[in-house]
Scaffold this active site. Structure first.
Site, PDB file in Angstrom:
ATOM      1  N   ASP A  11      -1.842   8.762   1.706  1.00 54.27           N
ATOM      2  CA  ASP A  11      -0.672   8.179   1.779  1.00 54.27           C
ATOM      3  C   ASP A  11      -0.078   8.046   3.240  1.00 54.27           C
ATOM      4  O   ASP A  11      -0.658   8.837   4.188  1.00 54.27           O
ATOM      5  CB  ASP A  11       0.205   8.594   0.922  1.00 54.27           C
ATOM      6  CG  ASP A  11       1.743   8.054   0.842  1.00 54.27           C
ATOM      7  OD1 ASP A  11       1.850   6.710   0.571  1.00 54.27           O
ATOM      8  OD2 ASP A  11       2.801   8.698   1.188  1.00 54.27           O
ATOM      9  N   ASP A  13       3.700   6.652   4.407  1.00 53.19           N
ATOM     10  CA  ASP A  13       5.158   6.941   4.574  1.00 53.19           C
ATOM     11  C   ASP A  13       5.641   8.245   3.743  1.00 53.19           C
ATOM     12  O   ASP A  13       5.283   8.340   2.538  1.00 53.19           O
ATOM     13  CB  ASP A  13       6.074   5.943   4.092  1.00 53.19           C
ATOM     14  CG  ASP A  13       5.964   4.692   4.853  1.00 53.19           C
ATOM     15  OD1 ASP A  13       6.208   4.652   6.188  1.00 53.19           O
ATOM     16  OD2 ASP A  13       5.722   3.578   4.448  1.00 53.19           O
ATOM     17  N   ASP A 174       2.839  12.351  -0.779  1.00 56.72           N
ATOM     18  CA  ASP A 174       4.121  13.001  -1.109  1.00 56.72           C
ATOM     19  C   ASP A 174       5.032  12.617  -2.201  1.00 56.72           C
ATOM     20  O   ASP A 174       6.092  13.452  -2.407  1.00 56.72           O
ATOM     21  CB  ASP A 174       4.934  12.665   0.216  1.00 56.72           C
ATOM     22  CG  ASP A 174       5.515  11.527   0.403  1.00 56.72           C
ATOM     23  OD1 ASP A 174       4.714  10.602   0.268  1.00 56.72           O
ATOM     24  OD2 ASP A 174       6.856  11.138   0.386  1.00 56.72           O
TER      25      ASP A 174
END
Length: 227
Positions: A11, A13, A174
Site C-alpha cells: 500500500d 499512503d 496499514d
C-alpha cells in the site's frame, strides 16, 4: 531447486509515505469549497485507502450523490495544488526506513515488488517519480482501473501480471481494507502499525511489524511457513 518467485505488494499512503497532513488539509478544503462541515481528522484518516467514490459517502452520509462527486473533484484539485506548491517529497515524505527496506527487498533476485493503492495513476506516478521508485515496482495497481479496496481485484491482477502464486505473495499495508483485500485474494498480509489504522483494527493481518527494519525478516519467516 530454485526458489519460487515471490511478490511483496505495498500500500502507499500510511504505509510507504506519511501523507496524513496533506490528506486532512485537502479534505477540509474540499468540504469548505462545497459548503459542508468538514469531518473530524480521525474520521478522515480512518477512511484512507478507500477510493474517493466510496470515501465521500462515509464522510458526508447525508449529502447527495452530486455533492459527493463535487467533494471528490474538489479534493483532487486541492491535492494537486498543494503538491505543486510544496513538492511531492515534502507533502508525502517516505516513512523512516522505507527506502532502505525497498532497496533491500529489490536486491533479492527472486523477490518482486508491487503497489496496490487507492491513489490515481497520475498521483502514484508523481510520487514514484519524486523518489525514483518506479523501477522497483514491476506491477502497479491503482484506483483508476479497479474497484475500491477491500475488493481483491488489485491483488489478483498483480498476481496475474507477475505470474506469482498466491501462496508466495504478501500484502503490506496499514489499514483493515488492505488486510481484508489480501484475505479475499487468498494471500497473506503484514499490517504496519505506524499508519492510519491502529493495531486494534489490523486483527486480520497474518503478521504485524512496528518498523521497516523488521519487515524483511518477517517476510522470510512467512515464506518459510512460519506464522
Amino acid at each position: 531447486m530454485d526458489a519460487p518467485l515471490r511478490l511483496v505488494i505495498f500500500d502507499v499512503d500510511g504505509t510507504l509515505v506519511d501523507s496524513q497532513a496533506v490528506i486532512v488539509a485537502c479534505m477540509k478544503a474540499a468540504f469548505s469549497e462545497v459548503g459542508l462541515a468538514a469531518p473530524e481528522r480521525a474520521d478522515i484518516l480512518s477512511g484512507v485507502g478507500l477510493s474517493l467514490h466510496m470515501l465521500m459517502p462515509l464522510l458526508a452520509p447525508s449529502a447527495s450523490a452530486a455533492a459527493h462527486e463535487a467533494l471528490s473533484t474538489a479534493y483532487k484539485s486541492a491535492f494537486m495544488a498543494h503538491r505543486e506548491e510544496t513538492g511531492v517529497a515534502a507533502s508525502s515524505p517516505l516513512y523512516p526506513g522505507a527506502l532502505e527496506c525497498l532497496n533491500a527487498l529489490h536486491n533479492v533476485p527472486d523477490v518482486l515488488l508491487g503497489v496496490a493503492t487507492g491513489k490515481s495513476k497520475r498521483g502514484l506516478d508523481k510520487l514514484l517519480e519524486a523518489f525514483d521508485l518506479a523501477p522497483k515496482f514491476v506491477t502497479q495497481q491503482v484506483a483508476d482501473f479497479h474497484p475500491s479496496k477491500p475488493h481483491p481485484a488489485m491483488i489478483l491482477t498483480a498476481l496475474q501480471e507477475t505470474g506469482v502464486d498466491a501462496q508466495h505473495a504478501v500484502m503490506v499495508g496499514d489499514t483493515s481494507f488492505d488486510m481484508d483485500m489480501a484475505a479475499s485474494a487468498g494471500v497473506r498480509s503484514v499490517g504496519v502499525t505506524w499508519g492510519y489504522h491502529g493495531r486494534d483494527r489490523l486483527g486480520g493481518a497474518t503478521r504485524m511489524v512496528d518498523n521497516f527494519q523488521a519487515l524483511p525478516d518477517v517476510l522470510n519467516e512467512m515464506w518459510e511457513n512460519k506464522q
